[in-house]
Design a protein around this motif. Structure first.
Motif, PDB file in Angstrom:
ATOM      1  N   GLY A   1      -5.572   5.408   4.026  1.00  0.00           N
ATOM      2  CA  GLY A   1      -5.220   4.359   3.082  1.00  0.00           C
ATOM      3  C   GLY A   1      -5.157   4.872   1.654  1.00  0.00           C
ATOM      4  O   GLY A   1      -4.274   4.483   0.875  1.00  0.00           O
ATOM      5  N   LYS A   2      -6.068   5.770   1.288  1.00  0.00           N
ATOM      6  CA  LYS A   2      -6.028   6.356  -0.055  1.00  0.00           C
ATOM      7  C   LYS A   2      -4.778   7.198  -0.246  1.00  0.00           C
ATOM      8  O   LYS A   2      -4.173   7.207  -1.321  1.00  0.00           O
ATOM      9  CB  LYS A   2      -7.280   7.205  -0.279  1.00  0.00           C
TER      10      LYS A   2
ATOM     11  N   ARG B   1      -1.832   4.968  -1.033  1.00  0.00           N
ATOM     12  CA  ARG B   1      -1.792   4.529  -2.439  1.00  0.00           C
ATOM     13  C   ARG B   1      -1.336   5.662  -3.352  1.00  0.00           C
ATOM     14  O   ARG B   1      -0.658   5.423  -4.360  1.00  0.00           O
ATOM     15  CB  ARG B   1      -3.165   3.999  -2.857  1.00  0.00           C
TER      16      ARG B   1
ATOM     17  N   GLY C   1       4.149   1.280  -0.771  1.00  0.00           N
ATOM     18  CA  GLY C   1       5.213   1.178  -1.758  1.00  0.00           C
ATOM     19  C   GLY C   1       6.597   1.297  -1.166  1.00  0.00           C
ATOM     20  O   GLY C   1       7.544   1.681  -1.857  1.00  0.00           O
TER      21      GLY C   1
ATOM     22  N   THR D   1      -6.847   0.569   5.387  1.00  0.00           N
ATOM     23  CA  THR D   1      -6.697   0.633   3.931  1.00  0.00           C
ATOM     24  C   THR D   1      -7.916   1.228   3.236  1.00  0.00           C
ATOM     25  O   THR D   1      -7.797   1.734   2.110  1.00  0.00           O
ATOM     26  CB  THR D   1      -6.421  -0.766   3.357  1.00  0.00           C
TER      27      THR D   1
ATOM     28  N   GLY E   1      -1.014  -5.223  -2.124  1.00  0.00           N
ATOM     29  CA  GLY E   1      -2.144  -4.316  -2.209  1.00  0.00           C
ATOM     30  C   GLY E   1      -3.463  -4.997  -1.910  1.00  0.00           C
ATOM     31  O   GLY E   1      -4.523  -4.543  -2.328  1.00  0.00           O
ATOM     32  N   SER E   2      -3.405  -6.107  -1.185  1.00  0.00           N
ATOM     33  CA  SER E   2      -4.610  -6.853  -0.820  1.00  0.00           C
ATOM     34  C   SER E   2      -4.450  -7.392   0.586  1.00  0.00           C
ATOM     35  O   SER E   2      -3.458  -8.062   0.888  1.00  0.00           O
ATOM     36  CB  SER E   2      -4.837  -8.010  -1.795  1.00  0.00           C
TER      37      SER E   2
ATOM     38  N   TYR F   1       0.808  -1.214   0.000  1.00  0.00           N
ATOM     39  CA  TYR F   1       0.000   0.000   0.000  1.00  0.00           C
ATOM     40  C   TYR F   1       0.845   1.269   0.000  1.00  0.00           C
ATOM     41  O   TYR F   1       0.506   2.231  -0.696  1.00  0.00           O
ATOM     42  CB  TYR F   1      -0.953   0.009   1.198  1.00  0.00           C
TER      43      TYR F   1
ATOM     44  N   PRO G   1      -3.847   8.377 -10.210  1.00  0.00           N
ATOM     45  CA  PRO G   1      -3.486   8.702  -8.836  1.00  0.00           C
ATOM     46  C   PRO G   1      -4.392   9.762  -8.231  1.00  0.00           C
ATOM     47  O   PRO G   1      -4.601   9.794  -7.029  1.00  0.00           O
ATOM     48  CB  PRO G   1      -2.031   9.194  -8.972  1.00  0.00           C
TER      49      PRO G   1
ATOM     50  N   ARG H   1       2.351   5.802  -2.998  1.00  0.00           N
ATOM     51  CA  ARG H   1       2.951   4.667  -3.705  1.00  0.00           C
ATOM     52  C   ARG H   1       2.982   4.894  -5.217  1.00  0.00           C
ATOM     53  O   ARG H   1       4.003   4.657  -5.862  1.00  0.00           O
ATOM     54  CB  ARG H   1       2.138   3.406  -3.393  1.00  0.00           C
ATOM     55  N   ASP H   2       1.872   5.363  -5.782  1.00  0.00           N
ATOM     56  CA  ASP H   2       1.755   5.470  -7.237  1.00  0.00           C
ATOM     57  C   ASP H   2       2.481   6.682  -7.801  1.00  0.00           C
ATOM     58  O   ASP H   2       3.068   6.603  -8.883  1.00  0.00           O
ATOM     59  CB  ASP H   2       0.277   5.514  -7.640  1.00  0.00           C
TER      60      ASP H   2
ATOM     61  N   ASP I   1      -7.282   8.584  -6.005  1.00  0.00           N
ATOM     62  CA  ASP I   1      -6.996   8.064  -4.682  1.00  0.00           C
ATOM     63  C   ASP I   1      -6.538   9.127  -3.705  1.00  0.00           C
ATOM     64  O   ASP I   1      -6.324   8.836  -2.540  1.00  0.00           O
ATOM     65  CB  ASP I   1      -5.914   6.977  -4.765  1.00  0.00           C
TER      66      ASP I   1
END
Length: 330
Positions: A184-185, A188, A53, A179, A256-257, A51, A324, A191-192, A327
């Motif tokens: 949590g958003k 992400r 990264g 998450t 990511g899960s 999540y 991105p 990370r992205d 999120d």
């Protein structure tokens, strides 16, 4: 989480709750307890790696810190093992916060090197303080869990089974809440596209520190429970074999899960133990697990959860492309 996934999660939890009614063999229950512990390790590792990264290769150090904390608290200080498990989560979180400070602003291979070195530092600390930790021989005869006059090592590991399952359930609910939250958003988004996230006012360093610290809490408690359950804490908890097995569970389950690594931990624990019972495969089993990981990632880079999503009836539905920006919390 969708209604379907919630229903499947509830069915799985109910099956695990009812399982001891049909499985009374203590060894099978033992394998489930070990699987629960590795499921906590892998799913919490995914919080920082999948999540946020953050290529954290020192995650097993938090597990080891928790194991030795519980061992020292319950055997050396002679406090309750229950308190030792709770303090294991606290000390692991402190250790994560310490290592997160320099790591938060690093990228790529430097994060891997620093976090891996931290794990080796913890190992050397355990070996050097042999008067407390037992050195290379570890700590043995750690007091077992009790509840009043009831000792948990009775009744074919029944109480330990439900304790491990309860710890996994609380950890999973915590991860799902984190998450699916605004935090949590933001993870992400970091990370992205960390540059875009920073432009939107998100502190990349702070989010990484928080993610790494949060991922250590239940990992440390799992380590404490592991030491109290087996009644031993040894330097093996920092070993590469444990690290590679947990990483295999994470990658095969799917980064990511939250649920993917848990399912992979349950499956790989039994597969690994089954291969250990076959003559000639005692050492080769790790190679087979690694090959399975490569095959799964080659077919589906998102792990087994991506493979399952392809089999869903609506996998051909047209979905809106996400960026991105979708999120990033406003």
């Amino acid at each position: 989480m969708s209604r379907r996934n919630t229903l499947l999660l509830g069915i799985g939890a109910m099956m695990l709750l009812l399982l001891p009614l049909f499985v009374t063999d203590s060894y099978i229950r033992h394998l489930f307890i070990i699987a629960f512990i590795f499921a906590i390790i892998a799913s919490n590792w995914d919080l920082s790696l999948g999540y946020a990264g953050l290529f954290n290769f020192g995650h097993l150090a938090f597990f080891g810190v928790g194991a030795y904390t519980a061992a020292i608290v319950s055997r050396v200080l002679e406090w309750s093992p229950w308190l030792g498990i709770l303090l294991a989560g606290a000390t692991a979180a402190v250790a994560a916060a310490v290592i997160a400070a320099p790591v938060a602003r690093l990228r790529g291979i430097y994060v891997v090197l620093v976090t891996f070195a931290f794990g080796q530092l913890c190992l050397q600390l355990v070996l050097s303080q042999s008067q407390i930790t037992g050195g290379a021989e570890g700590m043995v005869r750690i007091p077992a869990l009790t509840l009043g006059d009831y000792r948990f090592n009775r009744d074919f590991n029944l109480a330990y089974y439900y304790t491990g399952l309860g710890l996994l359930a609380i950890s999973t609910l915590f991860l799902l809440a984190v998450t699916h939250s605004t935090f949590g958003k933001s993870l992400r988004a970091v990370r992205d596209n960390p540059d875009y996230a920073a432009a939107r006012g998100i502190s990349v360093a702070r989010q990484r520190v928080l993610a790494l610290t949060m991922s250590a809490v239940f990992t440390g408690m799992a380590g404490g429970f592991y030491a109290v359950y087996l009644r031993v804490a040894s330097p093996d908890v920092f070993g590469f074999a444990t690290l590679s097995l947990a990483l295999s569970m994470l990658l095969i389950g799917g980064v990511g899960s939250v649920i993917g690594p848990i399912l992979a931990a349950l499956a790989l624990t039994f597969v690994n133990e089954s291969l250990a019972g076959i003559r000639g495969l005692e050492d080769l089993r790790f190679v087979l697990v690694a090959v399975a990981m490569i095959i799964v990632l080659r077919i589906a880079p998102g792990g087994s959860m991506e493979m399952l999503s392809r089999l869903m009836p609506n996998n051909g539905a047209v979905r809106k492309a996400r960026t991105p920006k979708d999120d990033v919390p406003r």
